[in-house]
Design a protein around this motif. Structure first.
Motif, PDB file in Angstrom:
ATOM      1  N   PRO A  13     -12.947  -6.267  37.285  1.00  0.00           N
ATOM      2  CA  PRO A  13     -12.848  -6.638  35.866  1.00  0.00           C
ATOM      3  C   PRO A  13     -14.143  -7.138  35.251  1.00  0.00           C
ATOM      4  O   PRO A  13     -14.257  -7.223  34.034  1.00  0.00           O
ATOM      5  CB  PRO A  13     -11.814  -7.771  35.893  1.00  0.00           C
ATOM      6  CG  PRO A  13     -12.068  -8.456  37.199  1.00  0.00           C
ATOM      7  CD  PRO A  13     -12.466  -7.351  38.167  1.00  0.00           C
ATOM      8  N   ASP A  14     -15.125  -7.477  36.085  1.00  0.00           N
ATOM      9  CA  ASP A  14     -16.288  -8.237  35.600  1.00  0.00           C
ATOM     10  C   ASP A  14     -17.599  -7.663  36.112  1.00  0.00           C
ATOM     11  O   ASP A  14     -18.477  -8.390  36.549  1.00  0.00           O
ATOM     12  CB  ASP A  14     -16.169  -9.702  36.022  1.00  0.00           C
ATOM     13  CG  ASP A  14     -15.954  -9.862  37.530  1.00  0.00           C
ATOM     14  OD1 ASP A  14     -15.812  -8.841  38.229  1.00  0.00           O
ATOM     15  OD2 ASP A  14     -15.929 -11.020  38.001  1.00  0.00           O
ATOM     16  N   SER A  15     -17.748  -6.334  36.022  1.00  0.00           N
ATOM     17  CA  SER A  15     -18.885  -5.705  36.674  1.00  0.00           C
ATOM     18  C   SER A  15     -19.294  -4.413  35.985  1.00  0.00           C
ATOM     19  O   SER A  15     -18.457  -3.688  35.444  1.00  0.00           O
ATOM     20  CB  SER A  15     -18.532  -5.406  38.137  1.00  0.00           C
ATOM     21  OG  SER A  15     -19.589  -4.725  38.782  1.00  0.00           O
ATOM     22  N   VAL A  16     -20.614  -4.107  36.041  1.00  0.00           N
ATOM     23  CA  VAL A  16     -21.063  -2.779  35.628  1.00  0.00           C
ATOM     24  C   VAL A  16     -20.755  -1.746  36.705  1.00  0.00           C
ATOM     25  O   VAL A  16     -20.842  -0.541  36.444  1.00  0.00           O
ATOM     26  CB  VAL A  16     -22.576  -2.741  35.307  1.00  0.00           C
ATOM     27  CG1 VAL A  16     -22.925  -3.705  34.200  1.00  0.00           C
ATOM     28  CG2 VAL A  16     -23.415  -3.012  36.544  1.00  0.00           C
ATOM     29  N   PHE A  17     -20.389  -2.217  37.901  1.00  0.00           N
ATOM     30  CA  PHE A  17     -19.995  -1.297  38.965  1.00  0.00           C
ATOM     31  C   PHE A  17     -18.551  -0.846  38.731  1.00  0.00           C
ATOM     32  O   PHE A  17     -17.680  -0.970  39.592  1.00  0.00           O
ATOM     33  CB  PHE A  17     -20.125  -1.961  40.343  1.00  0.00           C
ATOM     34  CG  PHE A  17     -21.547  -2.288  40.741  1.00  0.00           C
ATOM     35  CD1 PHE A  17     -22.419  -1.292  41.153  1.00  0.00           C
ATOM     36  CD2 PHE A  17     -22.010  -3.584  40.694  1.00  0.00           C
ATOM     37  CE1 PHE A  17     -23.724  -1.583  41.521  1.00  0.00           C
ATOM     38  CE2 PHE A  17     -23.322  -3.901  41.067  1.00  0.00           C
ATOM     39  CZ  PHE A  17     -24.171  -2.888  41.474  1.00  0.00           C
ATOM     40  N   ASN A  18     -18.305  -0.333  37.549  1.00  0.00           N
ATOM     41  CA  ASN A  18     -16.974   0.111  37.138  1.00  0.00           C
ATOM     42  C   ASN A  18     -17.189   1.169  36.064  1.00  0.00           C
ATOM     43  O   ASN A  18     -17.841   0.907  35.052  1.00  0.00           O
ATOM     44  CB  ASN A  18     -16.170  -1.066  36.581  1.00  0.00           C
ATOM     45  CG  ASN A  18     -14.738  -0.688  36.239  1.00  0.00           C
ATOM     46  OD1 ASN A  18     -14.437   0.445  35.877  1.00  0.00           O
ATOM     47  ND2 ASN A  18     -13.835  -1.654  36.328  1.00  0.00           N
ATOM     48  N   ASP A  19     -16.642   2.364  36.276  1.00  0.00           N
ATOM     49  CA  ASP A  19     -16.900   3.459  35.350  1.00  0.00           C
ATOM     50  C   ASP A  19     -16.150   3.348  34.040  1.00  0.00           C
ATOM     51  O   ASP A  19     -16.180   4.283  33.233  1.00  0.00           O
ATOM     52  CB  ASP A  19     -16.566   4.801  36.020  1.00  0.00           C
ATOM     53  CG  ASP A  19     -17.809   5.461  36.605  1.00  0.00           C
ATOM     54  OD1 ASP A  19     -18.919   5.132  36.163  1.00  0.00           O
ATOM     55  OD2 ASP A  19     -17.669   6.301  37.520  1.00  0.00           O
TER      56      ASP A  19
END
Length: 449
Positions: free
Chosen positions: A209-215
């Motif tokens: 929920p809290d990351s740029v590691f998420n598309d």
């Protein structure tokens, strides 16, 4: 971690109620002299909300698998000081934004990294015109590859093992290709996401929920969670060539040292996201499939998530994607989907910025209905979040909605002040003046007669 070119706010016309019989003369003209481009101050440091047990699992899943699902046998990273250089068609803001990012990495992730004029840097940032970049890699807004030093060398090597991350045993060179001729915010977002990949994990996880590691592309700049991950990556306890089991053995004590607030009972582990759900979401976001196929894919993602009992970001994002695709097709369904996504996002303190994106969709419906008070309430709730998370495109859009609502109320002076204030952010978020004008026109066109 190439950013999908279809971004959540790429075109308001694709995600707002279609106006009926809108007159072509209803454009909101730009002022003759636009205000200067506005930029953000420092990113606030936040406490990571999940337990260290959960974060350890996140790090393992991010680090030992590619986005395609292909396993990565060894942890790899740079050893020693890291020098970064820039080349290509550089924009006015690229170097400034990159320098600010490197400062954060030194301060928050304890990585020894800096800009250099060296002819042999460890990381190169090359700015390439978008049409050239997309001709080679059509679905990527930007991307990073190892062991090459220029665009020409990448074109020669792109189908070889030279640029295969899974073949590395350590990192010594990497190059980030970013677009040179897009809005400053898009270039900055690429810098954050691609530098994170060049330095650390190579996978994305939709559950985060809290990351740029998420598309889902909701977060535009590296978060405190991302900085913690990178700090762990470059801690002395870890080293090049370590296997997943070796890293797993080190992470509990390592994270306890780096993140003592995370030493608490973990929530139940979340199921991993399967390939069918990811493929369905990517089809829904793709511009190449037909509208009906995209809607069907979004429905499939919702059904898969329900079958596995997934809540949180994955459930909400599937509803969000389906709602966007129902705009202009089934307005009631679209609004119901946005409301469902909003309820899920608002239930978690870590996904309030996600709810701010939903506020744009809901504000569009409210403005079309002539509900000025509703638009202002939505904008006032979301504007601080957009500013706090440094999303100028979202911030400007929300301010433009508020300006139109104030105008509906007859408060023209305040409306013009808010609209003028939005333009500096819009120039950073959307780039060229014609794109700023287009966003103003799109929102103005939603007003009822």
């Amino acid at each position: 971690m190439s950013r999908i070119a279809i971004l959540a706010l790429a075109a308001l016309a694709a995600c707002s109620p279609a106006p009926q019989n809108v007159a072509a003369t209803r454009a909101a003209p730009l002022t003759s002299i636009l205000p200067a481009v506005k930029t953000f101050a420092a990113v606030p440091v936040r406490t990571v909300s999940r337990s260290n047990t959960e974060i350890a699992q996140d790090i393992l899943d991010l680090s030992f698998r590619m986005e395609s699902g292909v396993p990565i046998p060894f942890l790899t990273r740079f050893d020693g000081p890291i020098n970064v250089s820039v080349q290509g068609d550089l924009s006015d803001t690229l170097v400034t934004d990159l320098d600010q990012l490197l400062s954060r990495l030194r301060r928050e992730a304890n990585i020894n990294i800096d800009l250099t004029n060296s002819t042999t840097p460890q990381i190169i940032v090359e700015a390439v015109p978008r049409r050239i970049l997309n001709a080679a890699v059509p679905r990527a807004a930007c991307f990073t590859v190892p062991r090459v030093s220029s665009w020409a060398e990448f074109l020669r090597m792109r189908r070889s093992e030279t640029v295969d991350w899974t073949k590395l045993t350590k990192r010594d060179r990497a190059i980030m290709f970013v677009p040179s001729d897009v809005a400053p915010q898009e270039i900055r977002d690429c810098l954050h996401e691609e530098l994170a990949q060049a330095l650390g994990p190579l996978n994305d996880l939709y559950r985060l929920p809290d990351s740029v590691f998420n598309d889902d592309n909701i977060h535009n700049v590296l978060t405190s969670f991302d900085m913690l991950v990178l700090k762990a990556y470059y801690s002395p306890e870890l080293a090049n060539g370590m296997t997943r089991s070796q890293v797993a053995e080190k992470l509990p004590s390592l994270l306890s040292r780096l993140n003592p607030s995370g030493n608490r009972v973990a929530n139940a582990p979340e199921n991993d996201t399967n390939r069918d759900w990811i493929d369905a979401v990517q089809t829904a976001l793709s511009g190449s499939a037909t509208p009906s196929r995209r809607r069907a894919a979004a429905r499939q993602a919702i059904q898969i998530g329900n079958a596995f009992g997934w809540g949180g970001t994955r459930e909400a994002f599937a509803y969000y994607a389906h709602g966007r695709l129902q705009v202009g097709n089934d307005q009631r369904r679209a609004l119901a989907d946005f409301d469902a996504a909003d309820r899920i996002y608002r239930a978690n303190p870590a996904t309030q910025i996600h709810a701010a994106h939903i506020a744009v969709q809901r504000a569009a419906f409210a403005l079309t209905a002539g509900d000025a008070d509703g638009v202002i309430a939505l904008a006032n709730g979301a504007i601080p979040l957009a500013r706090d998370h440094q999303n100028a495109a979202l911030l400007a859009t929300l301010m433009m909605f508020k300006a139109e609502a104030l105008s509906l109320q007859g408060n023209d002076a305040e409306a013009e002040a808010v609209r003028l204030d939005s333009l500096g952010w819009a120039r950073y978020g959307f780039g060229e003046d014609r794109f700023v004008q287009a966003r103003l026109n799109e929102i103005r066109a939603l007003r009822p007669f």
